[in-house]
Scaffold this motif. Structure first.
Motif, PDB file in Angstrom:
ATOM      1  N   GLU A  89     -23.061 -25.327 -43.638  1.00 35.54           N
ATOM      2  CA  GLU A  89     -23.066 -23.886 -43.903  1.00 35.54           C
ATOM      3  C   GLU A  89     -22.758 -23.016 -42.691  1.00 35.54           C
ATOM      4  O   GLU A  89     -22.672 -21.795 -42.830  1.00 35.54           O
ATOM      5  CB  GLU A  89     -24.439 -23.469 -44.454  1.00 35.54           C
ATOM      6  CG  GLU A  89     -24.752 -24.025 -45.809  1.00 35.54           C
ATOM      7  CD  GLU A  89     -26.078 -23.513 -46.347  1.00 35.54           C
ATOM      8  OE1 GLU A  89     -26.371 -23.782 -47.528  1.00 35.54           O
ATOM      9  OE2 GLU A  89     -26.834 -22.853 -45.586  1.00 35.54           O
ATOM     10  N   THR A 126     -19.465 -20.192 -51.640  1.00 32.70           N
ATOM     11  CA  THR A 126     -19.791 -19.223 -50.594  1.00 32.70           C
ATOM     12  C   THR A 126     -19.215 -17.870 -50.976  1.00 32.70           C
ATOM     13  O   THR A 126     -18.040 -17.763 -51.327  1.00 32.70           O
ATOM     14  CB  THR A 126     -19.197 -19.667 -49.237  1.00 32.70           C
ATOM     15  OG1 THR A 126     -19.704 -20.965 -48.896  1.00 32.70           O
ATOM     16  CG2 THR A 126     -19.545 -18.677 -48.139  1.00 32.70           C
ATOM     17  N   ASN A 177     -24.775 -18.932 -49.763  1.00 34.03           N
ATOM     18  CA  ASN A 177     -24.295 -20.190 -50.343  1.00 34.03           C
ATOM     19  C   ASN A 177     -25.188 -20.615 -51.496  1.00 34.03           C
ATOM     20  O   ASN A 177     -26.392 -20.362 -51.495  1.00 34.03           O
ATOM     21  CB  ASN A 177     -24.328 -21.302 -49.290  1.00 34.03           C
ATOM     22  CG  ASN A 177     -23.466 -20.992 -48.093  1.00 34.03           C
ATOM     23  OD1 ASN A 177     -22.252 -21.138 -48.131  1.00 34.03           O
ATOM     24  ND2 ASN A 177     -24.096 -20.567 -47.007  1.00 34.03           N
ATOM     25  N   ARG A 212     -20.506 -26.554 -53.377  1.00 37.13           N
ATOM     26  CA  ARG A 212     -21.070 -25.412 -52.651  1.00 37.13           C
ATOM     27  C   ARG A 212     -20.132 -24.218 -52.821  1.00 37.13           C
ATOM     28  O   ARG A 212     -18.939 -24.315 -52.577  1.00 37.13           O
ATOM     29  CB  ARG A 212     -21.222 -25.712 -51.162  1.00 37.13           C
ATOM     30  CG  ARG A 212     -21.728 -24.513 -50.350  1.00 37.13           C
ATOM     31  CD  ARG A 212     -21.639 -24.739 -48.862  1.00 37.13           C
ATOM     32  NE  ARG A 212     -22.560 -25.768 -48.405  1.00 37.13           N
ATOM     33  CZ  ARG A 212     -22.188 -26.958 -47.937  1.00 37.13           C
ATOM     34  NH1 ARG A 212     -20.904 -27.270 -47.874  1.00 37.13           N
ATOM     35  NH2 ARG A 212     -23.087 -27.841 -47.546  1.00 37.13           N
TER      36      ARG A 212
END
Length: 298
Positions: free
Chosen positions: A124, A208, A257, A206
């Motif tokens: 991240e 974002t 995230n 994931r």
């Protein structure tokens, strides 16, 4: 956004006020491939191993909360601007002087401080929060953000972001997705301060956002938002179908995230989320947003 670098040991309470949790993917009766809104012009391309700024989001204008002073004294009342990078960063190379934000008047601004918090879990370290004075909406807003220092990635080979720049998303615009990527299995069970996907899942994507998001009532994203997200996957025969994540994870740490927990092994190729369901710290609703899934993590 600050003129001195934030220590890794500082409190995350400041970002809790401006970086909200994200929602997850949901299904739809119509394939994403069949919708005009998911044309190339509406999708952000899958990210490659290159130095690029994916976004710079003018999230708050002279409105950072008092808790921001925990990151750097005097932050309260300043501007907040998350900047998302194409690769994760080497935190030891990060400092306020690495950034230059240019406002409409042509004036160049250096942040008062910068931090990777709260998005500091494995995979991240690509969102840097700038704190400082970068211009004022609507007459002299920030227009561009540029890396002017030796800011490096944490991967191999090392990538230098010096010279990269991106247009700033205006204050009045809502948050959008800027990246979707598979999460390596070795990260699925690593210790974090957030929630995890349940056992039995086949893959994790994931997502974002360019800024923090929460529900309009300022609550954290949950089951309703999970069902609003859509993930398009490609089956073995090449056909595309939509699936809904069985769970939404990477919650409760207030970063930008989230994990989409999928119970299918068919590779995810795109993610989308409908307009008007989440807000940024300024209270602006998100537009319809869609992003292709990067293949670099497969």
């Amino acid at each position: 956004m600050k003129s001195y670098t934030v220590s890794k040991d500082q409190s995350t309470q400041f970002l809790a006020a401006i970086a909200a949790t994200l929602g997850l993917v949901a299904t739809s009766s119509t394939s994403l491939a069949e919708q005009d809104s998911l044309s190339e012009s509406s999708l952000i391309g899958a990210q490659q191993q290159e130095a690029r700024l994916l976004s710079a989001f003018f999230g708050l204008d002279n409105n950072l909360p008092f808790a921001a002073n925990r990151l750097c004294w005097g932050a309260s009342g300043e501007d907040g601007m998350p900047v998302v990078f194409s690769q994760t960063l080497d935190a030891d190379t990060l400092q306020p002087e690495d950034f230059e934000v240019t406002s409409k008047s042509g004036e160049a601004h250096t942040p008062k401080c910068v931090t990777l918090r709260p998005a500091q879990d494995a995979g991240e370290l690509r969102t840097v929060l700038l704190i400082g004075e970068f211009g004022d909406a609507p007459y002299n807003p920030p227009l561009s953000a540029k890396v002017v220092g030796e800011l490096l990635s944490d991967g191999s080979p090392t990538i230098n972001f010096k010279g990269t720049q991106v247009d700033v998303t205006p204050l009045a615009e809502g948050p959008s997705l800027v990246l979707a990527e598979p999460v390596p299995k070795k990260q699925w069970t690593q210790e974090t301060n957030s929630t995890r996907c349940p056992q039995g899942i086949r893959q994790i994507i994931r997502v974002t956002w360019n800024g923090g998001v929460r529900r309009p009532d300022r609550g954290e994203a949950g089951e309703v938002e999970r069902k609003l997200y859509r993930v398009e996957v490609q089956q073995s025969d090449g056909s595309l179908v939509e699936v809904t994540p069985i769970a939404l994870a990477e919650l409760e740490d207030r970063d930008n995230n989230h994990f989409l927990c999928l119970d299918t092994g068919d590779p995810a190729v795109a993610v989308s989320f409908p307009e008007g369901r989440l807000v940024d710290p300024n209270g602006d609703l998100n537009p319809y947003t869609a992003v292709k899934v990067s293949t670099s993590g497969r």
